[in-house]
Scaffold this active site. Structure first.
Site, PDB file in Angstrom:
ATOM      1  N   HIS A  15      -5.810   3.721  -2.499  1.00 42.95           N
ATOM      2  CA  HIS A  15      -5.599   5.169  -2.424  1.00 42.95           C
ATOM      3  C   HIS A  15      -6.077   5.927  -3.658  1.00 42.95           C
ATOM      4  O   HIS A  15      -6.136   7.153  -3.643  1.00 42.95           O
ATOM      5  CB  HIS A  15      -4.148   5.470  -2.052  1.00 42.95           C
ATOM      6  CG  HIS A  15      -3.875   4.955  -0.660  1.00 42.95           C
ATOM      7  ND1 HIS A  15      -4.643   5.351   0.417  1.00 42.95           N
ATOM      8  CD2 HIS A  15      -3.007   4.042  -0.195  1.00 42.95           C
ATOM      9  CE1 HIS A  15      -4.229   4.698   1.501  1.00 42.95           C
ATOM     10  NE2 HIS A  15      -3.241   3.894   1.156  1.00 42.95           N
ATOM     11  N   GLU A  75      -8.935  -7.515   1.172  1.00 45.06           N
ATOM     12  CA  GLU A  75      -8.390  -7.313   2.531  1.00 45.06           C
ATOM     13  C   GLU A  75      -9.523  -6.973   3.469  1.00 45.06           C
ATOM     14  O   GLU A  75     -10.342  -6.096   3.164  1.00 45.06           O
ATOM     15  CB  GLU A  75      -7.424  -6.129   2.520  1.00 45.06           C
ATOM     16  CG  GLU A  75      -5.999  -6.505   2.309  1.00 45.06           C
ATOM     17  CD  GLU A  75      -5.126  -5.294   2.502  1.00 45.06           C
ATOM     18  OE1 GLU A  75      -5.303  -4.557   3.481  1.00 45.06           O
ATOM     19  OE2 GLU A  75      -4.280  -5.074   1.636  1.00 45.06           O
ATOM     20  N   THR A 106      -2.745   0.002   8.035  1.00 40.04           N
ATOM     21  CA  THR A 106      -2.662  -1.211   8.843  1.00 40.04           C
ATOM     22  C   THR A 106      -1.300  -1.237   9.534  1.00 40.04           C
ATOM     23  O   THR A 106      -0.298  -1.559   8.917  1.00 40.04           O
ATOM     24  CB  THR A 106      -2.871  -2.454   7.953  1.00 40.04           C
ATOM     25  OG1 THR A 106      -4.016  -2.228   7.132  1.00 40.04           O
ATOM     26  CG2 THR A 106      -3.092  -3.688   8.790  1.00 40.04           C
TER      27      THR A 106
HETATM   28  N1  PXP Z   1      -0.694  -5.738   2.239  1.00 42.13           N
HETATM   29  C1  PXP Z   1      -1.589  -5.489   3.240  1.00 42.13           C
HETATM   30  C2  PXP Z   1      -2.165  -6.660   3.966  1.00 42.13           C
HETATM   31  C3  PXP Z   1      -1.968  -4.160   3.548  1.00 42.13           C
HETATM   32  O1  PXP Z   1      -2.843  -3.930   4.549  1.00 42.13           O
HETATM   33  C4  PXP Z   1      -1.445  -3.107   2.791  1.00 42.13           C
HETATM   34  C5  PXP Z   1      -1.885  -1.708   3.073  1.00 42.13           C
HETATM   35  O2  PXP Z   1      -3.240  -1.580   2.870  1.00 42.13           O
HETATM   36  C6  PXP Z   1      -0.540  -3.419   1.763  1.00 42.13           C
HETATM   37  C7  PXP Z   1      -0.175  -4.729   1.532  1.00 42.13           C
HETATM   38  C8  PXP Z   1       0.033  -2.348   0.883  1.00 42.13           C
HETATM   39  O3  PXP Z   1       0.783  -1.460   1.630  1.00 42.13           O
HETATM   40  P1  PXP Z   1       1.276  -0.116   0.936  1.00 42.13           P
HETATM   41  O4  PXP Z   1       0.055   0.634   0.560  1.00 42.13           O
HETATM   42  O5  PXP Z   1       2.088   0.524   1.996  1.00 42.13           O
HETATM   43  O6  PXP Z   1       2.093  -0.528  -0.257  1.00 42.13           O
END
Ligand code: PXP
Length: 254
Positions: A15, A75, A106
């Site tokens: 982000h 990812e 996701t």
């Molecule tokens: N783990 C995975 C596999 C994700 O897809 C994400 C979101 O991109 C996250 C962790 C982190 O999630 P958040 O941004 O809600 O902390």
């Protein structure tokens, strides 16, 4: 009491790129944020190269691999294009996630049961390139068993449903979701899988989940980048590290 293993913090910097892309140009630079995250105590950096490139771009991945001094967790969707990029880039780890263009983030776990052939091919190809593969799955015993069956060494449990219930103040659903996470984690550990968790975590939920001793890594992004607006990224990461360490003290080793 036996000490639970160290709980690693993977900081997801997607982000930072979302903000950069809102204006185009180079600022703020996700690679600079990744370096700051490492200096502030992150054990690794996570970045999601989406098929629509809405945040992280190809050159970000190349620079992250070259410039950060900690493991890169890439990812990705289990597509041929993404597999080729991963094999070329050789990140330390790849986390396979489901991807739908219309989703904001996701939203669910990977359906390893329903897409066994595709997932197995990706696990094998990435593994052969020396990349440690994890599968991002719901806290569901069938998915855990399927992850084991396709040869993945690691799973990441999707904590989104639990975090949403906490945010909505729905204590019954939250308790039920946490129990699902606890059981899936224990099941995965029994099968010899390494267990990570993530999605929607904040200071309080990270502290709570840190008490599950089988979990060795949390991947956290949106909340940390949001908090950084108020307190700075360094402060947000150090506070998160403190919350995880406090939670870990309540963990009884399995
Ligand atoms: N783990 C995975 C596999 C994700 O897809 C994400 C979101 O991109 C996250 C962790 C982190 O999630 P958040 O941004 O809600 O902390």
């Amino acid at each position: 009491m036996v000490q639970a293993p160290h709980l690693r913090l993977g900081v997801n910097i997607d982000h930072v790129a979302t903000i950069r892309n809102a204006r185009g140009g180079r600022h703020p630079d996700p690679v600079r944020a990744a370096k700051l995250a490492v200096a502030s105590g992150a054990d690794g950096i996570t970045a999601h190269l989406r098929e629509d490139r809405r945040h992280i771009r190809d050159e970000d991945i190349t620079r992250l691999k070259a410039e950060i001094g900690k493991p890169l967790n890439f990812e990705m969707a289990a597509t041929d294009d993404m597999i080729a990029i991963a094999v070329r880039t050789r990140p330390h780890a790849a986390c396979l996630v489901p991807e739908r263009r219309a989703e904001r983030t996701t939203e669910g776990g990977l359906d390893v049961v329903g897409q066994r052939g595709v997932v197995e091919h990706a696990v094998r190809t990435l593994g052969a390139a020396g990349i440690r593969v994890s599968l991002f799955i719901a806290a569901d015993r069938e998915q855990v068993e399927a992850a084991h069956a396709v040869g993945a060494p690691v799973i990441e449990i999707h904590t989104g449903a639990w975090c949403e219930a906490l945010a909505a103040g729905d204590a019954d659903v939250a308790a039920r979701e946490f129990e699902r996470i606890r059981i899936a984690t224990a099941c995965a550990n029994f099968l010899g899988l390494e267990v990570h968790a993530g999605h929607g975590l904040d200071y309080a939920s990270a502290e709570t989940i840190a008490a599950l001793p089988e979990i060795v890594e949390l991947n956290i992004g949106h909340f940390l980048i949001g908090e950084a607006v108020y307190v700075g990224l360094d402060n947000a990461i150090r506070t998160m590290r403190g919350a995880m360490d406090r939670g870990r003290q309540n963990a009884k080793a399995a």
